[in-house]
Write a protein that holds these residues in place. Structure first.
Motif, PDB file in Angstrom:
ATOM      1  N   PRO A 106      41.340  31.492  42.064  1.00 13.72           N
ATOM      2  CA  PRO A 106      41.520  33.090  42.546  1.00 13.72           C
ATOM      3  C   PRO A 106      41.630  33.750  41.403  1.00 13.72           C
ATOM      4  N   GLY A 107      42.485  33.705  39.947  1.00 12.73           N
ATOM      5  CA  GLY A 107      43.033  33.935  39.120  1.00 12.73           C
ATOM      6  C   GLY A 107      41.931  34.532  38.054  1.00 12.73           C
ATOM      7  N   SER A 108      42.536  32.995  37.499  1.00  7.93           N
ATOM      8  CA  SER A 108      41.056  33.208  36.396  1.00  7.93           C
ATOM      9  C   SER A 108      39.668  33.998  36.623  1.00  7.93           C
ATOM     10  N   SER A 109      38.626  34.077  37.798  1.00  6.46           N
ATOM     11  CA  SER A 109      37.703  33.748  38.030  1.00  6.46           C
ATOM     12  C   SER A 109      36.798  35.411  39.106  1.00  6.46           C
ATOM     13  N   GLU A 110      39.234  35.649  39.006  1.00  2.76           N
ATOM     14  CA  GLU A 110      37.914  37.391  39.397  1.00  2.76           C
ATOM     15  C   GLU A 110      38.369  36.851  40.690  1.00  2.76           C
ATOM     16  N   TYR A 111      39.071  36.225  41.950  1.00  2.00           N
ATOM     17  CA  TYR A 111      38.120  36.309  43.364  1.00  2.00           C
ATOM     18  C   TYR A 111      38.712  37.598  43.621  1.00  2.00           C
ATOM     19  N   TYR A 112      39.186  38.536  43.557  1.00  6.25           N
ATOM     20  CA  TYR A 112      40.221  39.408  43.810  1.00  6.25           C
ATOM     21  C   TYR A 112      38.956  40.893  43.742  1.00  6.25           C
ATOM     22  N   CYS A 113      38.507  40.797  42.858  1.00  3.23           N
ATOM     23  CA  CYS A 113      37.091  41.372  42.555  1.00  3.23           C
ATOM     24  C   CYS A 113      36.036  40.940  43.618  1.00  3.23           C
ATOM     25  N   LEU A 114      35.642  40.221  44.106  1.00  6.55           N
ATOM     26  CA  LEU A 114      34.577  39.275  45.113  1.00  6.55           C
ATOM     27  C   LEU A 114      34.547  39.391  46.628  1.00  6.55           C
TER      28      LEU A 114
END
Length: 120
Positions: A52-60
Motif C-alpha cells: 500500500p505505501g510503496s506502490s502508492e495505493y492511496y492514489c489508486l
C-alpha cells in the motif's frame, strides 16, 4: 502453487517494491511497470512486492490496484515471485481480491488489516 521451500528460497536476497509510476495525466504507466520489473529480474531479484505505501495505493482505485498487480505478474512471467498486498479491505473484498490474484497468477497475497480494528 509454490511450495513452502520455493517461497523461502524466493524470499532470500533483496525484495524490491514496485513504486508505481504515473503518466502526466495521472494514469498508471504500465509500460514503466514492465520496465521496472524487467530491471529487477535482470538484477537477479527473486521476489517483487506490491504494498500500500510503496506502490502508492492511496492514489489508486481498487480497479487500478488490480491492474497494477496483473501487469506486475505478467511482466514477471514466472521469472520472479510476485507478492501483492491489498489496502485495508473488508473481509468480503479481501476474499474477492484473493480470488482475482489467483486468476492473474500472483504467487502470494499479503493481507493488510483494516485500521478500524486497532485501538488508539
Amino acid at each position: 502453487m509454490k511450495s513452502r521451500k520455493e517461497v523461502r528460497e524466493a524470499l532470500s536476497g533483496p525484495v524490491p517494491c514496485v513504486s508505481t509510476p504515473f503518466l502526466e495525466n495521472g494514469d498508471v504507466d504500465h509500460g514503466s511497470v514492465r520496465t521496472m520489473v524487467n530491471f529487477f529480474i535482470d538484477a537477479d531479484v527473486k521476489t517483487i512486492l506490491l504494498t500500500p505505501g510503496s506502490s502508492e495505493y492511496y492514489c489508486l482505485s481498487a480497479k487500478e490496484i488490480g491492474e497494477l498487480a496483473k501487469t506486475t505478474v505478467q511482466a514477471a512471467a514466472g521469472r520472479a515471485m510476485v507478492i501483492a498486498g491489498d489496502y485495508q479491505l473488508t473481509t468480503r473484498k479481501a476474499i474477492a481480491y484473493a480470488q482475482y490474484l489467483n486468476e492473474v497468477k500472483a504467487d502470494l497475497y499479503l493481507v493488510y488489516p483494516p485500521n478500524w480494528c486497532t485501538s488508539m
